[in-house]
Design an enzyme around this catalytic site. Sequence first.
Site, PDB file in Angstrom:
ATOM      1  N   GLU A 115      -8.596   9.680  47.553  1.00 51.49           N
ATOM      2  CA  GLU A 115      -8.376   8.075  46.547  1.00 51.49           C
ATOM      3  C   GLU A 115      -6.481   7.564  47.313  1.00 51.49           C
ATOM      4  OE1 GLU A 115     -12.288   8.130  43.818  1.00 51.49           O
ATOM      5  OE2 GLU A 115     -10.307   8.515  43.056  1.00 51.49           O
ATOM      6  N   CYS A 128      -0.159   4.363  44.743  1.00 52.25           N
ATOM      7  CA  CYS A 128       0.060   6.145  44.956  1.00 52.25           C
ATOM      8  C   CYS A 128      -0.724   6.755  46.175  1.00 52.25           C
ATOM      9  CB  CYS A 128      -0.682   6.703  43.560  1.00 52.25           C
ATOM     10  SG  CYS A 128      -0.458   7.882  42.888  1.00 52.25           S
ATOM     11  N   CYS A 135      -6.920  19.872  45.596  1.00 53.46           N
ATOM     12  CA  CYS A 135      -5.865  20.162  45.295  1.00 53.46           C
ATOM     13  C   CYS A 135      -5.905  21.557  45.108  1.00 53.46           C
ATOM     14  CB  CYS A 135      -5.321  19.328  43.834  1.00 53.46           C
ATOM     15  SG  CYS A 135      -3.558  19.774  43.520  1.00 53.46           S
ATOM     16  N   CYS A 139      -4.398  22.498  37.331  1.00 55.81           N
ATOM     17  CA  CYS A 139      -4.185  21.226  35.505  1.00 55.81           C
ATOM     18  C   CYS A 139      -5.089  21.469  35.057  1.00 55.81           C
ATOM     19  CB  CYS A 139      -3.063  20.629  36.119  1.00 55.81           C
ATOM     20  SG  CYS A 139      -1.315  21.017  37.107  1.00 55.81           S
ATOM     21  N   CYS A 142      -6.636  17.954  34.045  1.00 54.40           N
ATOM     22  CA  CYS A 142      -6.464  16.571  35.680  1.00 54.40           C
ATOM     23  C   CYS A 142      -7.678  17.142  35.803  1.00 54.40           C
ATOM     24  CB  CYS A 142      -5.042  17.216  36.659  1.00 54.40           C
ATOM     25  SG  CYS A 142      -4.833  15.898  37.825  1.00 54.40           S
ATOM     26  N   GLY A 195      -3.567  15.712  45.068  1.00 53.19           N
ATOM     27  CA  GLY A 195      -2.796  17.054  45.698  1.00 53.19           C
ATOM     28  C   GLY A 195      -1.481  17.275  45.230  1.00 53.19           C
ATOM     29  N   SER A 249       5.884  17.457  36.842  1.00 51.89           N
ATOM     30  CA  SER A 249       4.851  17.016  35.908  1.00 51.89           C
ATOM     31  C   SER A 249       5.482  18.497  34.908  1.00 51.89           C
ATOM     32  CB  SER A 249       3.558  17.362  36.956  1.00 51.89           C
ATOM     33  OG  SER A 249       3.089  16.285  37.567  1.00 51.89           O
ATOM     34  N   CYS A 369      -4.229   7.979  36.559  1.00 52.10           N
ATOM     35  CA  CYS A 369      -2.973   9.427  35.630  1.00 52.10           C
ATOM     36  C   CYS A 369      -3.786  10.137  35.927  1.00 52.10           C
ATOM     37  CB  CYS A 369      -1.894   9.262  35.599  1.00 52.10           C
ATOM     38  SG  CYS A 369      -1.030  10.121  35.609  1.00 52.10           S
TER      39      CYS A 369
END
Length: 392
Positions: A115, A128, A135, A139, A142, A195, A249, A369
């Site tokens: 995406e 973005c 990924c 996390c 996420c 990722g 992050s 996000c």
Amino acid sequence: MTQTAPITQDVLTIPRKLPDGPVNLVGLTRDALREVLIAHGTPEKQAKMRVNQIWQWIYQWGVRDFHAMTNLAKAYRAQLAENFVVSIPEVVNKQVSADGTRKYLVRIAGGHEVEVVYIPETDRGTLCISSQVGCTLTCSFCHTGTQKLVRNLTAGEIIGQVMLARDDLNEWPRPGEPAGERPRLISNIVLMGMGEPLYNFDNVRDAMKIAMDGEGISLSRRRITLSTSGVVPEIAKTAQEIGCLLAVSFHATTDAVRDTLVPINKKWNIATLLDTLREYPRLSNSERITFEYVMLKDVNDSDADARRLVQLIKGIPAKINLIPFNEWPGSPYQRSDWDRIERFADIIYKAGYASPIRTPRGEDIMAACGQLKSATERARKSRAQIEAEAGH
């Protein structure tokens, strides 16, 4: 509630077998382009000039058909068309949010999907982009992190995301059009999609070199921001070989909390990460580092956290982006209350750091996000499965 997540696996490269047939020129560096042209019959003496010409057609004008490259001889154009293609990922689906945010579902080789999100603002437009399918990180806040890593994207698939967005926004200049006639709709690129960019370093570097090349897409390195969860060994390389702005992050002020939120912290903890970050502005000649900090209710949003954060980053030229958590189905956290976020921002601001609160964008189309996850992957899992994976 205790969240557990496995430590990040070491995945530096996941190569894939390139298909037989015509070579795709998108994503090749200038040197690599020169080599393939010579290998397919371009005389060595002409190669540099041909690289310049083809480069401008592809990246300055957005032309994909060799027969339209009119400053090349007809016979040479036919030779190019026989041996090469100019191919970018395919847009499978586009959604436009009420706030103008666009989310593209993009299919790459092998049928995988990533995406891409375009966020228009009054003074700029930010694209973005993704660097991996899924990924490797886990996390816990996420949505993308609940999806297994499939493979790294190639340089062509990374820069191809910029090119397909330019297609959609009708941003390519037309030959003969005065410079600056068409407004720059994509003024900034952020590697904050699916990722961990630093686990796909070489392809990300080559794609960003193409984006920064003055005879093509021509974006300043200061308009490109790479976001990492803290892959310490690759951070200095990013400064030296890409030189773009860096976002980290961060999301927590103690190792205990960061181990849960960003499990890569178990490998490179806060102190190790900050030691490396102190060197980045000097090595990359960039002004400051952005610390991304997602606001999670009763997890990392106390006054004590804000004060600790200020102490931790002391001496690093920085701004702190506060991100109200964007909830997704089965997410294990809640967004901090607005007055709590403002109080947190105030403590940081009074300590002398910029602390903008990021306005959530594209939430109605799951483009915000931490929400990115390909539609096929999402459809494959029930809410119960997602909740189970998120630790409920």
